[in-house]
Design an enzyme around this catalytic site. Structure first.
Site, PDB file in Angstrom:
ATOM      1  N   GLY A 144       0.826  -1.191   0.000  1.00  0.00           N
ATOM      2  CA  GLY A 144       0.000   0.000   0.000  1.00  0.00           C
ATOM      3  C   GLY A 144       0.863   1.245   0.000  1.00  0.00           C
ATOM      4  CB  CYS A 145       0.200   4.683  -1.139  1.00  0.00           C
ATOM      5  SG  CYS A 145      -1.486   4.907  -0.512  1.00  0.00           S
TER       6      CYS A 145
END
Length: 346
Positions: free
Chosen positions: A149-150
């Site tokens: 995920g970012c």
């Protein structure tokens, strides 16, 4: 040429994959899928992608797609990726999944946070967490990679080396992150409209954000003990970029020079991680459009707190750029292929 398909190609991450891969000399995009945009071309949605005008979005018909590609980028929502990823992977295709479906090694943790049953546990057991700076060797031999995920990318890259070396305590860690609106995806949502976001700044998802267990999983792996964190995300009135600030208790193992030196040593050979000099700190503007992560650090000697700041572009190092980096490693290409462009100036 390696043939690649992008499933879920009409969103921001799909468009960013097309943009980045347009510079990849060993990849040919042979299929893009979208249920809502079927029959349209990527150029219809994103005119800057006019070189893909010959492609048409098509429904995700798995057997038909199997014949069209060797590697699959899965840019589908969580839950929607599970079965499709397992199908392509089970048929011998290499898969990079950009959803959350294969990031958490414990299916019970996934089901608790995502409120969705994980039905593809055999595939989950074979997935490698796709953070190249930590799992490069595993990614090279993998056929299924879970793209991080970012928010987790920014947090893990910032603090993992210090946890690994015992320079910060695994207890009491706080992660404070700010993201541009593209992090929420390309969808109609009043809360993400211009008038709601412009000149505003707010926290959201306090105590319940689904990236929390992903960060905890990787912090725990670095520290060698179970780690629980406070994670607070915020929405910035910008298109792209993430700035994460991590606060951790100093163990007393060396001062600021040692902390900074540990980060520098951890990333001295990494093509996409830049550690700032002491006293200089990252700015999301300086990573915009690049696959880089910029890191800065400080030590508050009054409180005994180590502060690490990291910045990434959430659509590139936080999603599509990292997916291409993973694909490069999986397929034996130069890891930096199609990713060497520097950030936009200004």
């Amino acid at each position: 040429m390696l043939r690649a398909a992008i499933c879920g190609g009409s969103g921001y991450t799909g468009a960013e994959l097309l943009r980045i891969l347009s510079a990849h000399t060993a990849i040919e995009i042979t299929a893009v899928t979208s249920e809502k945009s079927a029959g349209m071309s990527p150029a219809d949605l994103f005119p800057q992608l006019h070189r893909y005008a010959h492609l048409k979005f098509e429904p995700l018909l798995k057997e038909k797609l199997l014949e069209k590609a060797d590697v699959f980028f899965m840019a589908l929502p969580h839950g929607a990726s599970q079965e499709a990823v397992a199908h392509f992977h089970g048929k011998g295709k290499k898969v990079v999944d950009l959803s959350a479906d294969y990031r958490l090694g414990d299916p019970a943790v996934y089901e608790s946070w995502y409120k969705t049953k994980h039905t593809e546990r055999a595939a989950l057991m074979q997935a490698v967490y796709g953070l190249p700076e930590i799992y490069r060797n595993e990614i090279k031999s993998a056929t299924l990679v879970a793209n991080p995920g970012c928010y987790p990318t920014s947090a893990i890259l910032g603090l993992a080396p210090l946890l690994r070396e015992g320079m910060v305590s695994p207890e009491g860690i706080k992660v404070d992150s700010k993201s541009g609106t593209t992090g929420a995806g390309r969808k109609a949502d009043v809360s993400l409209s211009f008038c709601e976001v412009n000149e505003g700044f707010k926290a959201y998802g306090l105590c319940v954000h689904r990236h929390t267990p992903e960060i905890e999983q990787e912090f725990s792996a670095a520290a060698g003990v179970e780690v629980t964190i406070d994670f607070t995300p915020h929405l910035l009135p910008i298109d792209r970029g993430i700035l994460s600030t991590m606060y951790a208790r100093h163990t007393g193992k060396g001062g600021l020079e040692k902390i900074h030196g540990t980060l520098k040593k951890a990333y001295e050979k990494e093509p996409f991680v830049h550690v700032h000099d002491i006293g200089a700190y990252p700015n999301v503007k300086h990573v915009r459009g690049s696959n880089e992560c910029h890191i800065g650090c400080a030590l508050n000697e009054r409180t005994g707190t180590v502060i690490v700041v990291s910045a990434i572009d959430n659509l590139v190092k936080g999603a599509s750029g990292q997916a291409v980096q993973n694909m490069n490693l999986m397929c034996g290409f130069d890891e930096t292929a199609a990713l060497t462009g520097i950030s936009l100036c200004p």
